[in-house]
Scaffold this active site. Structure first.
Site, mmCIF file in Angstrom:
data_model
loop_
_atom_site.group_PDB
_atom_site.id
_atom_site.type_symbol
_atom_site.label_atom_id
_atom_site.label_comp_id
_atom_site.label_asym_id
_atom_site.label_seq_id
_atom_site.Cartn_x
_atom_site.Cartn_y
_atom_site.Cartn_z
ATOM 1 N N VAL A 1 37.104 38.516 39.371
ATOM 2 C CA VAL A 1 37.030 39.083 38.268
ATOM 3 C C VAL A 1 35.658 39.811 37.892
ATOM 4 C CG1 VAL A 1 37.312 38.830 35.662
ATOM 5 C CG2 VAL A 1 38.817 37.571 37.195
ATOM 6 N N TYR A 2 34.706 39.053 37.813
ATOM 7 C CA TYR A 2 33.230 39.815 38.075
ATOM 8 C C TYR A 2 33.232 40.780 38.877
ATOM 9 C CZ TYR A 2 28.278 40.355 38.004
ATOM 10 O OH TYR A 2 26.914 40.798 37.859
ATOM 11 N N SER A 3 33.434 40.722 40.089
ATOM 12 C CA SER A 3 33.526 41.770 41.355
ATOM 13 C C SER A 3 34.261 42.926 40.727
ATOM 14 C CB SER A 3 33.722 41.436 42.739
ATOM 15 O OG SER A 3 32.824 40.519 42.989
ATOM 16 N N SER A 42 35.089 43.874 37.836
ATOM 17 C CA SER A 42 34.621 44.572 36.745
ATOM 18 C C SER A 42 33.381 45.633 37.311
ATOM 19 C CB SER A 42 33.997 43.785 35.890
ATOM 20 O OG SER A 42 32.774 42.874 36.121
#
Length: 277
Positions: free
Chosen positions: A161-163, A165
């Site tokens: 999810v971080y990636s 974003s």
């Protein structure tokens, strides 16, 4: 590339996520660089007051706004207040961000997925959209720094999810840079910042891949500040980020997975992540 900025005397700088960590360090650099106005946005009112007190009486006027950048309405209201109180910023540092280091199926849809995309991706677009027209119309040398990540260039377990974003930030930020050039607004320069892990506590427990130690935030912010003033299109830190990106582009995927997983240790870097408590 735009011409390098000298002193920021007379300029207005706005920083999101400015109450602590690297956001506060950017504010300190703005004051040191003689900015006329330094605008601090953060969700933490207590830490904002502490930052303002520490920066006050050093030559720049400090303005603080409690803003939840995950909410478009809050961004719109705060931006309107800034334009009324201070004027449109000349320099925007989109620094606010969060991370949830989990396997994808472990994420909560609201507190993890929705929050990460809102703060790490949409907030940068919304904040920039509020102030970019003023930068264009003002005709003054202006700068936008968008904090992305090496995770926006390379996939990594426990960062799905971080990636995602940060991949979105990289694509949007560099496209924005090109749009400004194509439209003839070369006085507004965009810098996309793609760092590996930094010692801020945000990635507590993460281990740097091979030849990629966790970076000291003071040194990082100074490099970003100079890249911003130079109008550099992109800054990758450390050098291994650029190397890894190049290798990922030329190696077959199965080979790259071996190199990243077994040789560089990229795929194991988040195994002991705890994050800021």
């Amino acid at each position: 590339m735009s011409s390098t900025l000298g002193s920021l005397a007379g300029s207005t700088v706005l920083i999101t996520g400015a109450a602590m960590g690297m956001g506060r360090m950017y504010a300190e650099l703005a004051v040191k660089d003689h900015a006329a106005h330094v605008i601090l946005w953060d969700i933490n009112a207590e830490l904002l007051d502490e930052a303002s007190a520490a920066l006050d009486s050093q030559g720049s006027q400090i303005h603080t706004y409690v803003v939840d950048v995950s909410r478009l309405e809050a961004i719109e209201q705060a931006a309107e207040k800034v334009r009324n109180d201070v004027g449109n910023p000349d320099i925007l540092i989109n620094n606010a961000g969060i991370v949830r280091g989990k396997y994808f199926w472990e994420h909560d849809q609201r507190s993890d997925i929705a929050a990460t995309m809102a703060i790490n991706t949409l907030a940068l677009m919304h904040v920039t959209r509020e102030f970019l027209p003023g930068m264009i119309d003002g005709g003054r040398p202006s700068r936008i720094v968008n904090v992305a990540s090496a995770a926006g260039l390379l996939a990594n377990p426990r960062m799905s999810v971080y990636s995602s974003s940060k991949w979105a930030v990289v694509g949007w930020s560099d496209s924005l840079r090109l749009e400004l050039v194509q439209a003839g607004h070369k006085h507004v320069a965009v810098t996309t910042f793609c760092p590996s892990y930094i010692k801020t506590g945000m990635f507590e427990g993460a281990r740097g891949p091979l030849m990629t130690p966790l970076m000291e935030p003071e040194a990082v912010t100074e490099r970003v500040w100079q890249a911003m003033k130079d109008g550099s299109p992109i800054l990758m830190m450390p050098w291994t980020v650029k190397l890894s990106t190049a290798l990922r582009g030329v190696l077959p995927l199965p080979v790259w997975d071996v190199v990243a997983g077994r040789v560089f240790g990229v795929y194991r870097s988040m195994e002991h992540f705890t994050g800021r408590q």
